[in-house]
Design an enzyme around this catalytic site. Sequence first.
Site, PDB file in Angstrom:
ATOM      1  N   LYS A  57       0.854  -1.189   0.000  1.00  0.00           N
ATOM      2  CA  LYS A  57       0.000   0.000   0.000  1.00  0.00           C
ATOM      3  C   LYS A  57       0.890   1.239   0.000  1.00  0.00           C
ATOM      4  CE  LYS A  57      -4.439   0.939   2.209  1.00  0.00           C
ATOM      5  NZ  LYS A  57      -5.196   0.768   3.455  1.00  0.00           N
TER       6      LYS A  57
HETATM    7  O1  G3P Z   1      -7.873   1.581   5.210  1.00  0.00           O
HETATM    8  C1  G3P Z   1      -8.168   2.820   4.697  1.00  0.00           C
HETATM    9  C2  G3P Z   1      -9.545   3.353   5.039  1.00  0.00           C
HETATM   10  O2  G3P Z   1     -10.505   2.375   4.878  1.00  0.00           O
HETATM   11  C3  G3P Z   1      -9.629   4.123   6.323  1.00  0.00           C
HETATM   12  O3  G3P Z   1     -10.931   4.314   6.791  1.00  0.00           O
HETATM   13  O4  G3P Z   1     -12.516   4.912   8.582  1.00  0.00           O
HETATM   14  O5  G3P Z   1     -10.112   5.587   8.808  1.00  0.00           O
HETATM   15  O6  G3P Z   1     -11.583   6.697   7.149  1.00  0.00           O
HETATM   16  P1  G3P Z   1     -11.299   5.444   7.880  1.00  0.00           P
END
Ligand code: G3P
Length: 218
Positions: free
Chosen positions: A87
């Site tokens: 990533k």
């Molecule tokens: O893994 C990346 C993403 O899904 C992060 O989500 O909830 O931290 O905005 P969030």
Amino acid sequence: MKFFIDTANLKEIEEAASLGILDGVTTNPSLMAKEGIGGKAMIFDHYKAICDLVDGPVSAEVISTDFDGMIREAFELREIADNIVVKIPMTHAGIKAIKYLSDHDINTNCTLVFSQGQALMAAKAGATFVSPFIGRLDDISSDGIQLIADIRLIYDNYGFDTQILAASIRHPMHIIESAKIGADVVTSPLKPLLALLNHPLTDKGLEKFLADYRKNNP
Ligand code: G3P
């Protein structure tokens, strides 16, 4: 549509995998920190444990922000297991790294994508996955689902095979809307994923079926 789980919690990954519908896992440094995972050896052991639980792609994020550091980390992460996807953040150095890794047959997930232009650049560089963060856009009164639709249109116009991975999922309707709009993958925390199973009429209907069965089967 593929279902990934967005967590570094082994129990949650096991639970989703036990349903038989799990296609992969995404993690990020915040999710690893939430599990108390720190230090290179512990982090790599944890990725290995996740890779042992699922056959599909497991996204592991680099910490370096410079090109050389990203490439070095990518090759190290890649040694953990065949299903590791590296990533890489959407930055100037990140795009160069994605192109380099793509040319060396290493799968990448371009993360922190918030615009159509960023998604177009990720596809041009050969990213395996692009991760638009729809919840974080919605959080600032923007339209995350519209971004997925726009990226779908752009990718289809030119036949890019970068897979659209809808990320930053907040609730089950994000999953449904992503599916309707044609996202290739959705990565969700466990709760919104399990919420897809529920409907009050299902509960009510099952209760009635069982009550009727019991009438002649006391
Ligand atoms: O893994 C990346 C993403 O899904 C992060 O989500 O909830 O931290 O905005 P969030």
